[in-house]
Motif scaffolding. Sequence first.
Motif, PDB file in Angstrom:
ATOM      1  N   GLY A 175       3.104   2.583  26.944  1.00  0.00           N
ATOM      2  CA  GLY A 175       2.824   1.937  28.231  1.00  0.00           C
ATOM      3  C   GLY A 175       1.682   0.946  28.131  1.00  0.00           C
ATOM      4  N   PRO A 176       0.492   1.430  27.728  1.00  0.00           N
ATOM      5  CA  PRO A 176      -0.630   0.494  27.559  1.00  0.00           C
ATOM      6  C   PRO A 176      -0.324  -0.613  26.559  1.00  0.00           C
ATOM      7  CG  PRO A 176      -1.427   2.735  27.522  1.00  0.00           C
ATOM      8  CD  PRO A 176       0.067   2.814  27.572  1.00  0.00           C
ATOM      9  N   PHE A 177       0.478  -0.295  25.531  1.00  0.00           N
ATOM     10  CA  PHE A 177       0.802  -1.311  24.529  1.00  0.00           C
ATOM     11  C   PHE A 177       1.567  -2.471  25.169  1.00  0.00           C
ATOM     12  CE2 PHE A 177       3.489  -2.973  21.021  1.00  0.00           C
ATOM     13  CZ  PHE A 177       2.469  -3.432  20.217  1.00  0.00           C
ATOM     14  N   LEU A 178       2.623  -2.119  25.901  1.00  0.00           N
ATOM     15  CA  LEU A 178       3.409  -3.160  26.568  1.00  0.00           C
ATOM     16  C   LEU A 178       2.556  -3.897  27.599  1.00  0.00           C
ATOM     17  CD1 LEU A 178       6.803  -1.298  27.035  1.00  0.00           C
ATOM     18  CD2 LEU A 178       6.250  -3.137  25.435  1.00  0.00           C
ATOM     19  N   ALA A 179       1.745  -3.126  28.334  1.00  0.00           N
ATOM     20  CA  ALA A 179       0.893  -3.746  29.346  1.00  0.00           C
ATOM     21  C   ALA A 179      -0.069  -4.737  28.706  1.00  0.00           C
ATOM     22  CB  ALA A 179       0.127  -2.679  30.108  1.00  0.00           C
ATOM     23  N   SER A 180      -0.648  -4.361  27.537  1.00  0.00           N
ATOM     24  CA  SER A 180      -1.579  -5.270  26.857  1.00  0.00           C
ATOM     25  C   SER A 180      -0.889  -6.557  26.468  1.00  0.00           C
ATOM     26  CB  SER A 180      -2.142  -4.651  25.582  1.00  0.00           C
ATOM     27  OG  SER A 180      -2.500  -3.350  25.766  1.00  0.00           O
ATOM     28  N   LEU A 181       0.315  -6.423  25.888  1.00  0.00           N
ATOM     29  CA  LEU A 181       1.031  -7.628  25.467  1.00  0.00           C
ATOM     30  C   LEU A 181       1.316  -8.513  26.673  1.00  0.00           C
ATOM     31  CD1 LEU A 181       3.560  -6.430  22.759  1.00  0.00           C
ATOM     32  CD2 LEU A 181       1.366  -7.562  22.497  1.00  0.00           C
ATOM     33  N   LEU A 182       1.784  -7.885  27.747  1.00  0.00           N
ATOM     34  CA  LEU A 182       2.091  -8.622  28.968  1.00  0.00           C
ATOM     35  C   LEU A 182       0.851  -9.352  29.471  1.00  0.00           C
ATOM     36  CD1 LEU A 182       4.521  -8.852  30.982  1.00  0.00           C
ATOM     37  CD2 LEU A 182       3.343  -7.135  32.350  1.00  0.00           C
ATOM     38  N   LEU A 183      -0.250  -8.594  29.527  1.00  0.00           N
ATOM     39  CA  LEU A 183      -1.506  -9.154  30.028  1.00  0.00           C
ATOM     40  C   LEU A 183      -1.985 -10.290  29.132  1.00  0.00           C
ATOM     41  CD1 LEU A 183      -3.886  -8.940  31.979  1.00  0.00           C
ATOM     42  CD2 LEU A 183      -4.924  -7.333  30.409  1.00  0.00           C
ATOM     43  N   GLY A 184      -1.914 -10.059  27.813  1.00  0.00           N
ATOM     44  CA  GLY A 184      -2.369 -11.079  26.873  1.00  0.00           C
ATOM     45  C   GLY A 184      -1.595 -12.372  27.053  1.00  0.00           C
ATOM     46  N   VAL A 185      -0.261 -12.249  27.074  1.00  0.00           N
ATOM     47  CA  VAL A 185       0.566 -13.444  27.198  1.00  0.00           C
ATOM     48  C   VAL A 185       0.343 -14.106  28.553  1.00  0.00           C
ATOM     49  CG1 VAL A 185       2.932 -14.295  27.306  1.00  0.00           C
ATOM     50  CG2 VAL A 185       2.301 -12.596  25.590  1.00  0.00           C
ATOM     51  N   ALA A 186       0.286 -13.270  29.631  1.00  0.00           N
ATOM     52  CA  ALA A 186       0.103 -13.826  30.969  1.00  0.00           C
ATOM     53  C   ALA A 186      -1.230 -14.551  31.078  1.00  0.00           C
ATOM     54  CB  ALA A 186       0.174 -12.717  32.020  1.00  0.00           C
ATOM     55  N   ASP A 187      -2.260 -13.947  30.486  1.00  0.00           N
ATOM     56  CA  ASP A 187      -3.591 -14.547  30.594  1.00  0.00           C
ATOM     57  C   ASP A 187      -3.666 -15.878  29.841  1.00  0.00           C
ATOM     58  OD1 ASP A 187      -6.127 -14.471  31.652  1.00  0.00           O
ATOM     59  OD2 ASP A 187      -6.994 -13.669  29.808  1.00  0.00           O
ATOM     60  N   GLY A 243      -6.636 -24.059  36.775  1.00  0.00           N
ATOM     61  CA  GLY A 243      -7.354 -23.991  38.046  1.00  0.00           C
ATOM     62  C   GLY A 243      -7.358 -22.597  38.635  1.00  0.00           C
ATOM     63  N   PHE A 244      -6.309 -21.832  38.346  1.00  0.00           N
ATOM     64  CA  PHE A 244      -6.215 -20.512  38.940  1.00  0.00           C
ATOM     65  C   PHE A 244      -7.004 -19.469  38.173  1.00  0.00           C
ATOM     66  CE2 PHE A 244      -2.565 -22.457  40.987  1.00  0.00           C
ATOM     67  CZ  PHE A 244      -2.795 -22.056  42.287  1.00  0.00           C
ATOM     68  N   GLY A 245      -7.412 -19.853  36.953  1.00  0.00           N
ATOM     69  CA  GLY A 245      -8.276 -18.971  36.192  1.00  0.00           C
ATOM     70  C   GLY A 245      -7.762 -17.557  36.118  1.00  0.00           C
ATOM     71  N   ALA A 246      -8.591 -16.638  36.569  1.00  0.00           N
ATOM     72  CA  ALA A 246      -8.275 -15.232  36.379  1.00  0.00           C
ATOM     73  C   ALA A 246      -7.455 -14.644  37.517  1.00  0.00           C
ATOM     74  CB  ALA A 246      -9.568 -14.444  36.219  1.00  0.00           C
ATOM     75  N   PHE A 247      -7.126 -15.475  38.530  1.00  0.00           N
ATOM     76  CA  PHE A 247      -6.391 -14.899  39.658  1.00  0.00           C
ATOM     77  C   PHE A 247      -5.158 -14.173  39.251  1.00  0.00           C
ATOM     78  CE2 PHE A 247      -7.826 -18.745  41.930  1.00  0.00           C
ATOM     79  CZ  PHE A 247      -8.755 -18.071  42.632  1.00  0.00           C
ATOM     80  N   VAL A 248      -4.411 -14.845  38.335  1.00  0.00           N
ATOM     81  CA  VAL A 248      -3.076 -14.369  38.012  1.00  0.00           C
ATOM     82  C   VAL A 248      -3.128 -12.885  37.691  1.00  0.00           C
ATOM     83  CG1 VAL A 248      -1.087 -14.750  36.544  1.00  0.00           C
ATOM     84  CG2 VAL A 248      -2.626 -16.648  37.077  1.00  0.00           C
ATOM     85  N   ILE A 249      -4.051 -12.517  36.790  1.00  0.00           N
ATOM     86  CA  ILE A 249      -4.045 -11.126  36.345  1.00  0.00           C
ATOM     87  C   ILE A 249      -4.627 -10.185  37.392  1.00  0.00           C
ATOM     88  CG2 ILE A 249      -3.930 -11.414  33.868  1.00  0.00           C
ATOM     89  CD1 ILE A 249      -6.916 -11.494  33.818  1.00  0.00           C
ATOM     90  N   TYR A 250      -5.660 -10.635  38.118  1.00  0.00           N
ATOM     91  CA  TYR A 250      -6.216  -9.747  39.147  1.00  0.00           C
ATOM     92  C   TYR A 250      -5.158  -9.440  40.208  1.00  0.00           C
ATOM     93  CZ  TYR A 250     -10.783 -10.963  37.232  1.00  0.00           C
ATOM     94  OH  TYR A 250     -11.850 -11.157  36.416  1.00  0.00           O
ATOM     95  N   THR A 251      -4.482 -10.524  40.623  1.00  0.00           N
ATOM     96  CA  THR A 251      -3.455 -10.348  41.639  1.00  0.00           C
ATOM     97  C   THR A 251      -2.360  -9.432  41.120  1.00  0.00           C
ATOM     98  OG1 THR A 251      -3.910 -12.665  42.030  1.00  0.00           O
ATOM     99  CG2 THR A 251      -2.203 -11.667  43.362  1.00  0.00           C
TER     100      THR A 251
END
Lengths: 343, 284
Positions: free
Chosen positions: B237-249, B258-266
């Motif tokens: 779970g965390p592994f997939l989440a990390s990959l998702l987060l990494g790519v999304a970020d 311009g949106f900076g960190a919003f994407v992941i916080y949201t």
Amino acid sequence: MIRTSQEAAARLTRRGRWSLPEVVFWAAAAASVVLLPDRYLLLNEIVVIGLFALSLDLILGYAGIVSLGHAAFFGLGAYVAGLLAKHGVADPFLGLGLAAALAAALGLATSFFVLRGTDLTKLMVTLGFALVLAEIANQAAWLTGGADGLQGVVMGPVLGFFEFDIFGRTAYVYSLAVTFALFVVARRIVVSPFGLSLKAIRDNPLRARAVGIPVNRRLVAVYTLSAAYAGVAGALLAQTTQFVSLDVLAFHRSADVLLVLVIGGVGYLYGGLVGAVLFKVLQDNLAAITPQYWHFWIGVLLVILVLVGRDRVAAAPQAVWGRLTGRRSAAPLRLDPKPVEDA
Amino acid sequence: MLTILFDGIAYGMLLFVLACGLAVTLGLMNFVNLAHGAFAMAGGYVTSILTMRMGVPFLATLPIAFAAPALLGLVLERTLYRHLYSRSHLDQVLFCIGLVFMAVAAVDYTMGSQQQFVAIPAWLQGRVEVLGIQMGVYRSFIILVCGVLALALQLVLTRTRFGSRLRAAVDDPRVARGLGINVGAIFAVTFAVGSGLAGFGGALGAELLGLDPTFPLKFMIYFLIVVTVGGTTSITGPFLASLLLGVADVAGKYYVPGFGAFVIYTLMIAVLVVRPQGLFARAR
């Protein structure tokens, strides 16, 4: 044991009476205006943080809602008041009102997300909202001034008479008066049937629901109220310092206010104010010894506080307070019952 | 496009190594270790000091960057953390914030507030082009190392006796204790390994993420997102989440800076609201 509604009403009326130490407390606060003329800036900060902590106490101490992102409302209030003054609307009370209204609106909107899930989820979601807001303020530099802060905040005189002076006297009296007024309102609220139902929810949401308390509606209401209070605190800071920086939304704001409240004790309204005095005096002295590293000692304090037992530490000022007010403190305060192990 | 994906994966792998210790801590003892980033910072600083000031080769410092935070974690776990397992989340959070404040100020005091650097050997620098994709050599190295680590963790967790005990303790500590499993000891070891992995990740990531005294605060939220989104009951779970987060970020920063960190916080708020137990966790 409360048996009848008359008994409950009588008890609430009894609790609603002002006792001598409370009068002394506020008299001392009023006296500080005359007695400590060279510490107005520090006193003003204490009052603002005290009000901010009071707003957190409303949700944490009375409704058991944990939050790690209360700075969101504080910061929003600060920016609203600051921007309003910068763009020509210089009346302080108008700024307070709008800051409170917008913070309340944000509180209402986010409450539906916050009031779900476990304590952990609440902590994370509130933290998330605060971070999003901080990021918005950071990105919208055309509006907020970004990292440089919002400059050019010029306040008009309070009530059209009292100009803000450079010694901060007007600022302090103004903050103190607003805080006192809001405190009286909060005090009235927590000794009302509404406040009693909040405590019931805090102690046992399941039973509270069973006896017919609309749990969610009550929580939404108090969360919104608390947000408005935090917004006013932020607005006070912006108006009295005539400057707003991104710092008002920073994570350490939320952490500090939690610490202030924990130092002063949770759930008796004076905790935030007492904690603010202790915290600021401590910070002032620590910063004099080791400027810029005072957070280390705050950290030490937090760790010790938690290890010794927050309830036990907080029980001391509460017990003293209880003895002074001649009121046996009701059942020992269980803030956050142990998380039920999910089966 | 593929380069972004590649960079995102490298970033995500790094986040996984940094955060997996936290996932286990949270899952096993229901402990919100917000101070996890401090261990990562410790690892980063160990490597930085060893490579820059003492001239130790980069690769040789990595085991030390693992061992030092692991030891630190073990000591802290046995002396302080242990007393807080049965406390409320609020107490735990307050305690960890205290630790983070102390760590940040202590590092600031001893090392200064400026950015620290890590000397990376020449053969790990530069870029190569494979099949038309620009790949940083160091990022490939990270993907390789972290991939092996993730695989090893997964194997330890699913194939060894220790792993099965750990999983038993995660699922139900009380029953596990009843079956004679020494939950306390297992937790101490796991906590140490988790801290060590964080330190290892901090050392590896110092080059990509930057390293200064505010590291624990800056990345706290990232770790939490990984854990809350990924759930705490497994490693995948965390592994997939990390990959998702990494790519999304990485993609978010590249396409909509311009949106900076919003994407992941949201994203985090949305996931928490819809699925409080995590995106990939099974509902309990």
